[in-house]
Write an enzyme that holds these catalytic residues in place. Sequence first.
Site, PDB file in Angstrom:
ATOM      1  CD  GLU A 195      -0.752   1.340   6.024  1.00  0.00           C
ATOM      2  OE1 GLU A 195      -0.956   1.898   7.101  1.00  0.00           O
ATOM      3  OE2 GLU A 195      -1.666   1.095   5.201  1.00  0.00           O
ATOM      4  CG  HIS A 209      -1.887   1.115   1.277  1.00  0.00           C
ATOM      5  ND1 HIS A 209      -2.385   1.623   2.451  1.00  0.00           N
ATOM      6  CD2 HIS A 209      -2.441   1.863   0.294  1.00  0.00           C
ATOM      7  CE1 HIS A 209      -3.190   2.630   2.191  1.00  0.00           C
ATOM      8  NE2 HIS A 209      -3.247   2.803   0.890  1.00  0.00           N
ATOM      9  CG  ASN A 235      -6.238   5.091   4.488  1.00  0.00           C
ATOM     10  OD1 ASN A 235      -5.931   6.278   4.518  1.00  0.00           O
ATOM     11  ND2 ASN A 235      -5.966   4.315   3.472  1.00  0.00           N
TER      12      ASN A 235
HETATM   13  N1  LIG Z   1      -5.971   8.202  -4.036  1.00  0.00           N
HETATM   14  C1  LIG Z   1      -5.218   7.902  -2.984  1.00  0.00           C
HETATM   15  O1  LIG Z   1      -4.815   8.781  -2.204  1.00  0.00           O
HETATM   16  C2  LIG Z   1      -4.799   6.471  -2.732  1.00  0.00           C
HETATM   17  C3  LIG Z   1      -3.704   6.221  -1.901  1.00  0.00           C
HETATM   18  C4  LIG Z   1      -3.295   4.902  -1.691  1.00  0.00           C
HETATM   19  C5  LIG Z   1      -4.004   3.857  -2.275  1.00  0.00           C
HETATM   20  N2  LIG Z   1      -5.082   4.129  -3.062  1.00  0.00           N
HETATM   21  C6  LIG Z   1      -5.785   2.982  -3.653  1.00  0.00           C
HETATM   22  O2  LIG Z   1      -5.315   2.820  -4.977  1.00  0.00           O
HETATM   23  C7  LIG Z   1      -6.353   2.301  -5.805  1.00  0.00           C
HETATM   24  C8  LIG Z   1      -6.590   3.228  -6.984  1.00  0.00           C
HETATM   25  O3  LIG Z   1      -6.882   4.529  -6.497  1.00  0.00           O
HETATM   26  P1  LIG Z   1      -6.593   5.850  -7.362  1.00  0.00           P
HETATM   27  O4  LIG Z   1      -6.600   6.984  -6.416  1.00  0.00           O
HETATM   28  O5  LIG Z   1      -5.438   5.629  -8.265  1.00  0.00           O
HETATM   29  O6  LIG Z   1      -7.955   5.908  -8.206  1.00  0.00           O
HETATM   30  P2  LIG Z   1      -8.255   6.622  -9.603  1.00  0.00           P
HETATM   31  O7  LIG Z   1      -9.706   6.964  -9.569  1.00  0.00           O
HETATM   32  O8  LIG Z   1      -7.265   7.693  -9.887  1.00  0.00           O
HETATM   33  O9  LIG Z   1      -7.986   5.431 -10.651  1.00  0.00           O
HETATM   34  C9  LIG Z   1      -8.756   4.263 -10.647  1.00  0.00           C
HETATM   35  C10 LIG Z   1      -8.340   3.379 -11.818  1.00  0.00           C
HETATM   36  O10 LIG Z   1      -9.219   2.234 -11.815  1.00  0.00           O
HETATM   37  C11 LIG Z   1      -9.684   2.025 -13.134  1.00  0.00           C
HETATM   38  N3  LIG Z   1     -10.994   1.391 -13.077  1.00  0.00           N
HETATM   39  C12 LIG Z   1     -12.183   1.957 -12.784  1.00  0.00           C
HETATM   40  N4  LIG Z   1     -13.168   1.045 -12.856  1.00  0.00           N
HETATM   41  C13 LIG Z   1     -12.568  -0.125 -13.196  1.00  0.00           C
HETATM   42  C14 LIG Z   1     -13.052  -1.423 -13.458  1.00  0.00           C
HETATM   43  N5  LIG Z   1     -14.350  -1.705 -13.352  1.00  0.00           N
HETATM   44  N6  LIG Z   1     -12.146  -2.393 -13.810  1.00  0.00           N
HETATM   45  C15 LIG Z   1     -10.819  -2.104 -13.898  1.00  0.00           C
HETATM   46  N7  LIG Z   1     -10.312  -0.873 -13.675  1.00  0.00           N
HETATM   47  C16 LIG Z   1     -11.182   0.090 -13.337  1.00  0.00           C
HETATM   48  C17 LIG Z   1      -9.760   3.412 -13.744  1.00  0.00           C
HETATM   49  O11 LIG Z   1      -9.747   3.345 -15.148  1.00  0.00           O
HETATM   50  C18 LIG Z   1      -8.480   4.039 -13.190  1.00  0.00           C
HETATM   51  O12 LIG Z   1      -7.385   3.637 -13.975  1.00  0.00           O
HETATM   52  C19 LIG Z   1      -7.580   2.131  -4.899  1.00  0.00           C
HETATM   53  O13 LIG Z   1      -7.603   0.818  -4.393  1.00  0.00           O
HETATM   54  C20 LIG Z   1      -7.288   3.129  -3.771  1.00  0.00           C
HETATM   55  O14 LIG Z   1      -7.932   2.792  -2.559  1.00  0.00           O
HETATM   56  C21 LIG Z   1      -5.485   5.402  -3.324  1.00  0.00           C
END
Ligand SMILES: NC(=O)c1ccc[n+]([C@@H]2O[C@H](COP(=O)([O-])OP(=O)(O)OC[C@H]3O[C@@H](n4cnc5c(N)ncnc54)[C@H](O)[C@@H]3O)[C@@H](O)[C@H]2O)c1
Length: 282
Positions: A152, A140, A190
Site C-alpha cells: 500500500e 506498507h 487492515n
Molecule cells: N507483523 C506484520 O504482519 C506487519 C505487516 C505489515 C506491517 N507491519 C508493521 O511493521 C512495523 C514493525 O512490525 P514487525 O512485525 O516487524 O514487529 P517486530 O515486533 O517483529 O519488530 C519490531 C522492531 O522494532 C524495534 N523496536 C522496539 N521498540 C523500539 C523502540 N523503542 N525504538 C526503536 N525500535 C524499537 C524492535 O527491536 C524490532 O526490531 C510495525 O509498524 C507494524 O505495524 C507489521
Amino acid sequence: MAIKRVGIVGSGIMGSGVAEVAAKAGYEVVLRSRKQETADAMVASLEKSLAKQIEKGRLDEATRDEVLARVSATSNVADLAECDLVLESVVEDLDVKKALFAELDSVVKDGAILATNTSTLSVTELAKQTTRPDRVCGVHFFNPATAMKLVEIVEAETTSAETLAEATEFASACGKNPVPVKDRAGFIVNALLFPYLNNAIRMLEDGIADKEGIDDAMKDGCGFPMGPFALLDLVGLDTSLSILEALHEGLGDPNYEPRPTLRKLVEEGKLGRKTGEGFYTY
Ligand SMILES: NC(=O)c1ccc[n+]([C@@H]2O[C@H](COP(=O)([O-])OP(=O)(O)OC[C@H]3O[C@@H](n4cnc5c(N)ncnc54)[C@H](O)[C@@H]3O)[C@@H](O)[C@H]2O)c1
C-alpha cells in the site's frame, strides 16, 4: 531522483523481510538496528534465507554473493545519511515512530524519502515531525514481505505527487503490486481485515467453536490460505493489539475494540510465532 540506496530501520519480522526483497531487487541496502548484534543477526538471517533458496534451486551462488555485497549493517543512524529512501519498520507505537522520524530527518540527506511501514498509524502525523513533509509517505509491505505481492502506497496530507511516484516505482521494482491509498487508520487491508480477526476472537470467547474449527472453516469455506488465529499468530499479537487500538481510536467502530483474550495473551508475553506461543504453540 532515482532510488539506489535504501535504508531499513528496525530488525523485526518486517524489517528483515523488506531488506531481503530490496537487496534482491538490486538496491544497496543499509540495515539499521539499535544494537550492532541485532543488525548483524539480520544479515545472518538473510544469508540463511538465501542459502535455503540455493538448496531449492531458486537462486545461484553468484547472485547470492551479489545480493550480500549490496547489504551493510549498522547501529549508527548517521550511516543512513546517503540513502535515497529510508523505510522504518520499528514497533507500532506512534511516539517511538515520531521520535524516529525527527531523528531521521536531521540525519538523512535533503530530498531523500522518509517512509513508514506502519499498519495503522497516521503518516501525516509522522510527516509533521520532519522539515520535508512532502517527502514522507507510507510504503506498507505485507507479511511475509518476501511472498506477499501487495504494497500500500499511503498518501499523507502533505505527500507530493513526485514522492508517491518514486515510492510506487520502488515497490514495483521490488516485484510488488503497489496500490495507492489515502492516509486513514488501517488504510485498505487492515481496516477491512481486523474487524474479522477481532470477531473471530469474540466467537472463540463465546464458545461458538474452537480455534482449530474456526481456522478450518475460514480456510475450507472461504478459500483463505490460513484461518484467523494462524494469521494473528503470524502478524504478532502485540502488533495486532496495537493495530486494533489505533483503528478503534481512529475510526471509533466497536468492532475494532481489542478483545480481552488478545490483551491477556499479550500481557503474558505470548506474542505468536515470534515468541513460540500465541493462540497456538510453535
Ligand atoms: N507483523 C506484520 O504482519 C506487519 C505487516 C505489515 C506491517 N507491519 C508493521 O511493521 C512495523 C514493525 O512490525 P514487525 O512485525 O516487524 O514487529 P517486530 O515486533 O517483529 O519488530 C519490531 C522492531 O522494532 C524495534 N523496536 C522496539 N521498540 C523500539 C523502540 N523503542 N525504538 C526503536 N525500535 C524499537 C524492535 O527491536 C524490532 O526490531 C510495525 O509498524 C507494524 O505495524 C507489521
